[in-house]
Design an enzyme around this catalytic site. Structure first.
Site: not given
Ligand code: NAD
Ligand code: TYD
Length: 364
Positions: A138-140, A164, A168
């Site tokens: 992630t960019d975070e 988080y 990561k």
């Molecule tokens: P998500 O929370 O929707 O899904 C995570 C999945 O991992 C779930 O299916 C969960 O059951 C599985 N999981 C959790 N712990 C596990 C374990 N110990 N063993 C096996 N499986 C396990 O997450 P997402 O949003 O799909 O993100 C996927 C990846 O992409 C993550 O690594 C996240 O850090 C990264 N990412 C997400 C975003 C975003 O905006 N969602 C952006 C950049 C990077």
């Molecule tokens: P989120 O979807 O949780 O992603 P991330 O924290 O990984 O960026 O949140 C996106 C943005 O929205 C973040 O700045 C937090 C804000 N946010 C709210 O304002 N209200 C909410 O209820 C949630 C879940 C997020």
């Protein structure tokens, strides 16, 4: 055969569906099925023998190693993680266990498998030279930007601010070290905020669509001027396919859509699309449901990705604009009310009650 971890989650399931739409190489999908994992995301593959689902933990080194060996895996795409910042504030321990310890054990299993492979082999046969471990991050990890700062590049120093992001960041460092120390051909992607089908409604965009339709408040943290750089999930999965195919071992690639938006603008856009596609019975706008709530502790102000490296060196480009992607997303949620009802029962209600109950609110 490739191994995908976390392939029942939001991005992982989109990746698996997308992978099998674009080719025929089979997938083993290892997922623990936490609250965020949902096999219904993979319903379209129910009769598809190219997809094999295994319920298990990435931290179970023996299980992972036996899968890698039995299926002669030639690449791993690692999505599995605890992914929600707010949950990492309430309960960070799971983030350390899965994102740090789990990734470490996964890497150890990969190292054992990779060491046993022949140095080189014919196309389609696993070999040490052709093996890839793609780490999806992630960019975070880069921390927060001021309004005038340039976007994050691959050389921006790591300054994670939430548990988080720190977990990561730790996993990114472990992955890097397994390349430098042991020679495993790893590639890491650091992507901006994703949105699209199958995203669990704890994250901003699906939460607000769900709450809007249910007549509930749309909670905006703080002043709503925090900026995120949004990418449609299929553009992310395409970037991962590109990086798996052509990424250089040991390199990292920042992935983003050049779509910086303040949260309040995102939610207002959602409201106006919903006003058009599913108008409220009383004729008022969903924007009336916007409610400002107490800010998230340590809330990062701005994320922005400089994606020039992946664009120039690998030729990847996002297809969706924010306007087209958000419309597709709203339509998907309107067309999949059953999926939403399914995932928003039980544990989901407890989370919402716990997390939002203490928030002081004011109408926007
Ligand atoms: P998500 O929370 O929707 O899904 C995570 C999945 O991992 C779930 O299916 C969960 O059951 C599985 N999981 C959790 N712990 C596990 C374990 N110990 N063993 C096996 N499986 C396990 O997450 P997402 O949003 O799909 O993100 C996927 C990846 O992409 C993550 O690594 C996240 O850090 C990264 N990412 C997400 C975003 C975003 O905006 N969602 C952006 C950049 C990077
Ligand atoms: P989120 O979807 O949780 O992603 P991330 O924290 O990984 O960026 O949140 C996106 C943005 O929205 C973040 O700045 C937090 C804000 N946010 C709210 O304002 N209200 C909410 O209820 C949630 C879940 C997020």
């Amino acid at each position: 055969m490739i191994l995908v971890t976390g392939g029942a989650g939001f991005i992982g399931s989109n990746f698996v569906l997308d992978w099998l739409r674009h080719g025929n190489e089979p997938v083993v999908n290892l997922d623990k099925l936490t609250y965020a994992g949902n096999l219904r995301n993979l319903d379209a593959l129910a009769d598809d023998r190219r997809h094999q689902f295994v319920r298990g933990d990435i931290g179970d080194r023996d299980l992972v190693l036996s899968l890698l060996r039995r299926e002669r895996i030639r690449a791993v795409v690692h999505f599995a993680a605890e992914s929600h910042v707010d949950r990492s504030i309430h309960a960070p321990e799971d983030f350390i266990q899965t994102n740090v310890v789990g990734t470490f054990r996964l890497l150890e299993a990969v190292r054992a498998h990779w060491s046993d492979l022949p140095p080189d082999a014919a196309q389609d046969e696993p070999s040490r030279a052709r093996f890839r471990f793609v780490h999806v991050s992630t960019d975070e990890v880069y921390g927060t930007l001021a309004p005038e700062d340039p976007p994050f590049t691959e050389t921006t120093p790591y300054q994670p601010n939430s548990p988080y992001a720190a977990s990561k960041a730790a996993s990114d460092h472990l992955v890097r070290s397994f390349h430098h120390t042991f020679g495993i051909p790893v590639v890491t992607t650091n992507c901006s905020n994703n949105y699209g089908p199958f995203q669990f409604p704890e994250k901003l965009i699906p939460l607000c669509i769900h709450n809007a339709l249910a007549g509930r408040p749309l909670p905006i943290y703080g002043d709503g001027q925090q900026v995120r750089d949004w990418l449609y999930v299929e553009d992310h999965t395409a970037a991962i396919r590109t990086v798996l195919d052509r990424g250089m071992p040991g390199e990292t690639y920042n992935v983003g859509g050049w779509n910086e938006k303040p949260n309040l603008e995102v939610v207002r856009t959602l409201c106006s699309i919903l006003d058009e596609l599913a108008p409220r019975r009383d004729g008022r706008s969903y924007a009336d449901q916007i409610t400002f709530v107490t800010d998230r502790p340590g809330h990062d102000r701005r994320y922005a990705i400089d994606a020039r490296k992946v664009e120039r060196s690998l030729g990847w480009r996002p297809r969706e604009t924010f306007e087209s992607g958000i419309r597709r997303t709203v339509r998907w949620y309107l067309d999949h009310a059953e999926w939403v009802a399914d995932v928003t029962s039980g544990g989901y209600r407890e989370w919402i009650a716990k997390h939002y109950s203490a928030a002081t609110t004011s109408r926007g």
